[in-house]
Design a protein around this motif. Structure first.
Motif, PDB file in Angstrom:
ATOM      1  N   SER A 244       0.832  -1.203   0.000  1.00 54.44           N
ATOM      2  CA  SER A 244       0.000   0.000   0.000  1.00 54.44           C
ATOM      3  C   SER A 244       0.867   1.254   0.000  1.00 54.44           C
ATOM      4  O   SER A 244       0.579   2.218  -0.714  1.00 54.44           O
ATOM      5  N   TYR A 245       1.930   1.231   0.785  1.00 54.95           N
ATOM      6  CA  TYR A 245       2.849   2.370   0.810  1.00 54.95           C
ATOM      7  C   TYR A 245       3.563   2.492  -0.537  1.00 54.95           C
ATOM      8  O   TYR A 245       3.750   3.597  -1.053  1.00 54.95           O
ATOM      9  N   TYR A 246       3.936   1.369  -1.109  1.00 55.06           N
ATOM     10  CA  TYR A 246       4.551   1.329  -2.437  1.00 55.06           C
ATOM     11  C   TYR A 246       3.618   1.968  -3.464  1.00 55.06           C
ATOM     12  O   TYR A 246       4.054   2.785  -4.277  1.00 55.06           O
ATOM     13  N   ALA A 247       2.348   1.627  -3.400  1.00 55.05           N
ATOM     14  CA  ALA A 247       1.366   2.199  -4.327  1.00 55.05           C
ATOM     15  C   ALA A 247       1.316   3.717  -4.192  1.00 55.05           C
ATOM     16  O   ALA A 247       1.260   4.441  -5.197  1.00 55.05           O
ATOM     17  N   MET A 248       1.361   4.194  -2.963  1.00 48.97           N
ATOM     18  CA  MET A 248       1.342   5.636  -2.732  1.00 48.97           C
ATOM     19  C   MET A 248       2.595   6.292  -3.325  1.00 48.97           C
ATOM     20  O   MET A 248       2.511   7.324  -3.975  1.00 48.97           O
ATOM     21  N   LEU A 249       3.748   5.668  -3.132  1.00 48.53           N
ATOM     22  CA  LEU A 249       4.991   6.219  -3.667  1.00 48.53           C
ATOM     23  C   LEU A 249       5.011   6.197  -5.196  1.00 48.53           C
ATOM     24  O   LEU A 249       5.486   7.149  -5.833  1.00 48.53           O
ATOM     25  N   ILE A 250       4.496   5.147  -5.781  1.00 51.73           N
ATOM     26  CA  ILE A 250       4.423   5.059  -7.244  1.00 51.73           C
ATOM     27  C   ILE A 250       3.490   6.152  -7.766  1.00 51.73           C
ATOM     28  O   ILE A 250       3.816   6.854  -8.727  1.00 51.73           O
ATOM     29  N   GLY A 251       2.339   6.309  -7.128  1.00 50.21           N
ATOM     30  CA  GLY A 251       1.400   7.352  -7.530  1.00 50.21           C
ATOM     31  C   GLY A 251       1.988   8.742  -7.394  1.00 50.21           C
ATOM     32  O   GLY A 251       1.825   9.597  -8.267  1.00 50.21           O
TER      33      GLY A 251
ATOM     34  N   LEU B 261      -0.359   6.369 -16.096  1.00 55.27           N
ATOM     35  CA  LEU B 261      -1.320   5.762 -15.165  1.00 55.27           C
ATOM     36  C   LEU B 261      -1.386   4.251 -15.359  1.00 55.27           C
ATOM     37  O   LEU B 261      -1.462   3.490 -14.387  1.00 55.27           O
ATOM     38  N   ARG B 262      -1.363   3.802 -16.601  1.00 59.50           N
ATOM     39  CA  ARG B 262      -1.381   2.357 -16.881  1.00 59.50           C
ATOM     40  C   ARG B 262      -0.131   1.674 -16.317  1.00 59.50           C
ATOM     41  O   ARG B 262      -0.219   0.622 -15.686  1.00 59.50           O
ATOM     42  N   GLU B 263       1.014   2.276 -16.539  1.00 58.96           N
ATOM     43  CA  GLU B 263       2.253   1.669 -16.051  1.00 58.96           C
ATOM     44  C   GLU B 263       2.289   1.620 -14.533  1.00 58.96           C
ATOM     45  O   GLU B 263       2.678   0.604 -13.940  1.00 58.96           O
ATOM     46  N   SER B 264       1.880   2.698 -13.884  1.00 59.78           N
ATOM     47  CA  SER B 264       1.894   2.706 -12.419  1.00 59.78           C
ATOM     48  C   SER B 264       0.893   1.687 -11.869  1.00 59.78           C
ATOM     49  O   SER B 264       1.187   0.999 -10.887  1.00 59.78           O
ATOM     50  N   THR B 265      -0.257   1.562 -12.523  1.00 58.96           N
ATOM     51  CA  THR B 265      -1.244   0.548 -12.107  1.00 58.96           C
ATOM     52  C   THR B 265      -0.664  -0.849 -12.259  1.00 58.96           C
ATOM     53  O   THR B 265      -0.820  -1.697 -11.365  1.00 58.96           O
ATOM     54  N   ASP B 266       0.011  -1.097 -13.362  1.00 56.91           N
ATOM     55  CA  ASP B 266       0.630  -2.414 -13.578  1.00 56.91           C
ATOM     56  C   ASP B 266       1.681  -2.717 -12.521  1.00 56.91           C
ATOM     57  O   ASP B 266       1.782  -3.850 -12.038  1.00 56.91           O
ATOM     58  N   MET B 267       2.465  -1.712 -12.159  1.00 57.13           N
ATOM     59  CA  MET B 267       3.514  -1.922 -11.162  1.00 57.13           C
ATOM     60  C   MET B 267       2.908  -2.324  -9.810  1.00 57.13           C
ATOM     61  O   MET B 267       3.387  -3.254  -9.147  1.00 57.13           O
ATOM     62  N   VAL B 268       1.849  -1.635  -9.421  1.00 50.46           N
ATOM     63  CA  VAL B 268       1.197  -1.938  -8.145  1.00 50.46           C
ATOM     64  C   VAL B 268       0.498  -3.293  -8.224  1.00 50.46           C
ATOM     65  O   VAL B 268       0.587  -4.096  -7.286  1.00 50.46           O
ATOM     66  N   ASN B 269      -0.163  -3.554  -9.340  1.00 56.54           N
ATOM     67  CA  ASN B 269      -0.810  -4.857  -9.528  1.00 56.54           C
ATOM     68  C   ASN B 269       0.189  -6.001  -9.429  1.00 56.54           C
ATOM     69  O   ASN B 269      -0.073  -7.013  -8.774  1.00 56.54           O
ATOM     70  N   ASP B 270       1.332  -5.849 -10.097  1.00 52.83           N
ATOM     71  CA  ASP B 270       2.354  -6.894 -10.064  1.00 52.83           C
ATOM     72  C   ASP B 270       2.799  -7.174  -8.635  1.00 52.83           C
ATOM     73  O   ASP B 270       2.960  -8.332  -8.241  1.00 52.83           O
ATOM     74  N   ALA B 271       2.994  -6.118  -7.863  1.00 52.52           N
ATOM     75  CA  ALA B 271       3.422  -6.283  -6.474  1.00 52.52           C
ATOM     76  C   ALA B 271       2.356  -7.002  -5.657  1.00 52.52           C
ATOM     77  O   ALA B 271       2.667  -7.947  -4.915  1.00 52.52           O
ATOM     78  N   MET B 272       1.116  -6.569  -5.789  1.00 52.49           N
ATOM     79  CA  MET B 272       0.040  -7.186  -5.001  1.00 52.49           C
ATOM     80  C   MET B 272      -0.169  -8.659  -5.375  1.00 52.49           C
ATOM     81  O   MET B 272      -0.348  -9.506  -4.503  1.00 52.49           O
ATOM     82  N   VAL B 273      -0.138  -8.959  -6.657  1.00 47.60           N
ATOM     83  CA  VAL B 273      -0.305 -10.346  -7.098  1.00 47.60           C
ATOM     84  C   VAL B 273       0.815 -11.214  -6.532  1.00 47.60           C
ATOM     85  O   VAL B 273       0.581 -12.326  -6.054  1.00 47.60           O
ATOM     86  N   SER B 274       2.029 -10.699  -6.559  1.00 49.17           N
ATOM     87  CA  SER B 274       3.168 -11.440  -6.027  1.00 49.17           C
ATOM     88  C   SER B 274       3.007 -11.718  -4.528  1.00 49.17           C
ATOM     89  O   SER B 274       3.237 -12.836  -4.064  1.00 49.17           O
ATOM     90  N   ILE B 275       2.608 -10.704  -3.786  1.00 50.02           N
ATOM     91  CA  ILE B 275       2.441 -10.851  -2.331  1.00 50.02           C
ATOM     92  C   ILE B 275       1.320 -11.846  -2.012  1.00 50.02           C
ATOM     93  O   ILE B 275       1.481 -12.734  -1.166  1.00 50.02           O
TER      94      ILE B 275
END
Length: 151
Positions: A48-55, A89-103
């Motif tokens: 979640s913090y990663y998502a905030m930093l990416i955004g 926006l698409r790239e940042s969404t993909d980055m967060v999605n990849d992290a969440m799916v992995s976790i």
């Protein structure tokens, strides 16, 4: 004689994208999080913090790149927003999605849950709403300036 206007968007997008990737690359917390992600030790709270930093990185890169000096007539038009804001926006969404799916995948494997995590879909409506707001604000600033000059 007809003058041909150059398409500024590819170069503009490239600068924005480079700035975005640079902000991510130099952030020590993001680098540490990605190591944890590879090791399978990252948590959802950290994601979640990663998502905030990416955004935040995406927003800062867009704000730095989409300035009056870089835009035709100093305005963000829809075609420019579509070709600069949406890909970021698409790239940042993909980055967060990849992290969440992995976790979630690691959590499921540890708990022996055989359900594969699903990726969240890109929310095109939300993206369009963000771009509409930015474009409209950019165009309204010009209207406000013209009205002020007439009074």
């Amino acid at each position: 004689m007809e003058t041909q206007k150059n398409d500024i968007v590819p170069e503009l997008y490239e600068r924005i994208h480079k700035d975005f990737r640079s902000r991510i690359a130099i952030n020590p917390w993001i680098r540490a999080f990605r190591k944890k992600l590879k090791a399978g030790t990252a948590t959802q709270k950290e994601a979640s913090y990663y998502a905030m930093l990416i955004g935040r990185s995406a927003g800062e890169a867009l704000a730095n790149g989409l300035t009056e000096d870089n835009l035709p007539d100093g305005k963000i038009y829809w075609n420019i927003a579509k070709r600069t804001i949406e890909p970021i926006l698409r790239e940042s969404t993909d980055m967060v999605n990849d992290a969440m799916v992995s976790i979630i995948d690691v959590m499921h494997k540890r708990k022996r849950i055989g359900i594969k995590p699903q990726r969240a879909e890109f929310n095109q409506d939300r993206c369009d709403a963000i771009m509409n707001k930015i474009v409209n604000l950019s165009l309204l600033e010009d209207d406000d300036e013209q009205e002020a000059g007439q009074n």
